[in-house]
Design a protein around this motif. Sequence first.
Motif, PDB file in Angstrom:
ATOM      1  N   GLY A  96       9.487  -7.091 -13.132  1.00 19.24           N
ATOM      2  CA  GLY A  96       8.543  -6.675 -14.128  1.00 19.24           C
ATOM      3  C   GLY A  96       8.063  -7.703 -15.099  1.00 19.24           C
ATOM      4  O   GLY A  96       6.910  -7.507 -15.542  1.00 19.24           O
ATOM      5  N   ASN A  97       8.843  -8.443 -15.527  1.00 19.07           N
ATOM      6  CA  ASN A  97       8.340  -9.595 -16.689  1.00 19.07           C
ATOM      7  C   ASN A  97       7.523 -10.495 -16.055  1.00 19.07           C
ATOM      8  O   ASN A  97       6.254 -10.834 -16.397  1.00 19.07           O
TER       9      ASN A  97
ATOM     10  N   ARG B 111       5.188  -9.676 -13.438  1.00 18.51           N
ATOM     11  CA  ARG B 111       3.907  -9.048 -13.330  1.00 18.51           C
ATOM     12  C   ARG B 111       3.404  -8.875 -14.833  1.00 18.51           C
ATOM     13  O   ARG B 111       2.039  -9.144 -15.016  1.00 18.51           O
ATOM     14  N   LYS B 112       4.153  -8.590 -15.735  1.00 22.07           N
ATOM     15  CA  LYS B 112       3.886  -8.642 -17.156  1.00 22.07           C
ATOM     16  C   LYS B 112       3.206  -9.771 -17.705  1.00 22.07           C
ATOM     17  O   LYS B 112       1.945  -9.816 -18.307  1.00 22.07           O
ATOM     18  N   TRP B 113       3.808 -10.836 -17.588  1.00 25.53           N
ATOM     19  CA  TRP B 113       3.352 -12.228 -17.815  1.00 25.53           C
ATOM     20  C   TRP B 113       2.020 -12.495 -17.227  1.00 25.53           C
ATOM     21  O   TRP B 113       1.166 -13.298 -17.707  1.00 25.53           O
ATOM     22  N   GLU B 114       2.047 -12.092 -16.082  1.00 23.11           N
ATOM     23  CA  GLU B 114       0.797 -12.367 -15.152  1.00 23.11           C
ATOM     24  C   GLU B 114      -0.652 -11.969 -15.833  1.00 23.11           C
ATOM     25  O   GLU B 114      -1.677 -12.652 -15.895  1.00 23.11           O
ATOM     26  N   ARG B 115      -0.435 -10.829 -16.434  1.00 19.68           N
ATOM     27  CA  ARG B 115      -1.540 -10.078 -17.057  1.00 19.68           C
ATOM     28  C   ARG B 115      -1.530 -10.641 -18.446  1.00 19.68           C
ATOM     29  O   ARG B 115      -2.689 -10.792 -19.044  1.00 19.68           O
ATOM     30  N   THR B 116      -0.556 -11.060 -19.291  1.00 19.87           N
ATOM     31  CA  THR B 116      -0.606 -11.450 -20.380  1.00 19.87           C
ATOM     32  C   THR B 116      -1.198 -12.756 -20.643  1.00 19.87           C
ATOM     33  O   THR B 116      -2.097 -13.141 -21.584  1.00 19.87           O
TER      34      THR B 116
ATOM     35  N   GLU C 197      -2.948 -14.632 -18.458  1.00 16.70           N
ATOM     36  CA  GLU C 197      -4.147 -14.732 -17.236  1.00 16.70           C
ATOM     37  C   GLU C 197      -5.182 -15.737 -17.751  1.00 16.70           C
ATOM     38  O   GLU C 197      -5.394 -16.115 -18.776  1.00 16.70           O
TER      39      GLU C 197
ATOM     40  N   LYS D 121       9.692 -17.559 -24.785  1.00 11.95           N
ATOM     41  CA  LYS D 121       9.855 -16.219 -24.900  1.00 11.95           C
ATOM     42  C   LYS D 121      11.307 -16.000 -25.435  1.00 11.95           C
ATOM     43  O   LYS D 121      11.608 -15.205 -26.254  1.00 11.95           O
TER      44      LYS D 121
ATOM     45  N   ASP E 120       3.635 -13.897 -28.073  1.00 12.40           N
ATOM     46  CA  ASP E 120       2.589 -14.118 -26.873  1.00 12.40           C
ATOM     47  C   ASP E 120       1.377 -15.124 -27.293  1.00 12.40           C
ATOM     48  O   ASP E 120       0.976 -15.961 -26.673  1.00 12.40           O
TER      49      ASP E 120
END
Length: 239
Positions: free
Chosen positions: A22-23, A25-30, A32, A62, A68
């Motif tokens: 989950g992290n 995928r989240k970091w991939e968005r954050t 970008e 992190k 971020d």
Amino acid sequence: MANEINKYSTKEVSKLLKIPIGNLRKWERTFEGMLYVQRTRTGARLYTDYEIETLKKIKLLKDKNIKDDDVKYILETNILVEVNEEKEEIEDVEGEHRYETILSLQQETVESVEKLTNSIFSFRDEMIQETKEEIKNEVKKEIHLGHNKTTSLVQSYSQMLLDTSDQTIDEILKLRQEIERENEEKLFIHQKLEEREVHFQEFVQHFRETAATKQDQSLKGKVTKWFSYFSKDKKEDYC
């Protein structure tokens, strides 16, 4: 084969770096633009060694509770961050000296990151303060300009009122002079009328007196004439 690029699945990266899927995928968005995760035709994610190194840096930052935005800043400015080697990898290093060296480098890296973070926060606070001062100065300038404009308008209106007042006073004086002149003319006409009235009364009185005198003379003549006739008749009777 030396130039072959290694690719890892999401599960492999999660297990290797001990980062929940989950992290990832989240970091991939954050983050970008900093993580270039490839996709297969079926949509599965593929990570290269470059993404692995970037994820290690992100994980280290992190874990230190760095925000971020600050992580992005560090990655964008290409600041060198020594990643924390996993305990399993450290155990493979030969010799206690090598292990202590890695720990020392890790500690120095953490301290460098903390100093950098503090510097970023200090720089941000300084920028905010400078911006506030600039805004305050601009507001003061606007207020000063507005005050000058207001003062100019007040002076302009005051001068206008003074000019209007002077003009009104002049008009009032002219009107007063005209009224006084009209009053003088009326007084003069009234005096003339009174004089004519007196002359008329004198004329009437003179006329009456003259008429009475003429009437008295006429009556006296008639009496004398009658008296002479009467006397003549009396003489004829005696004769």
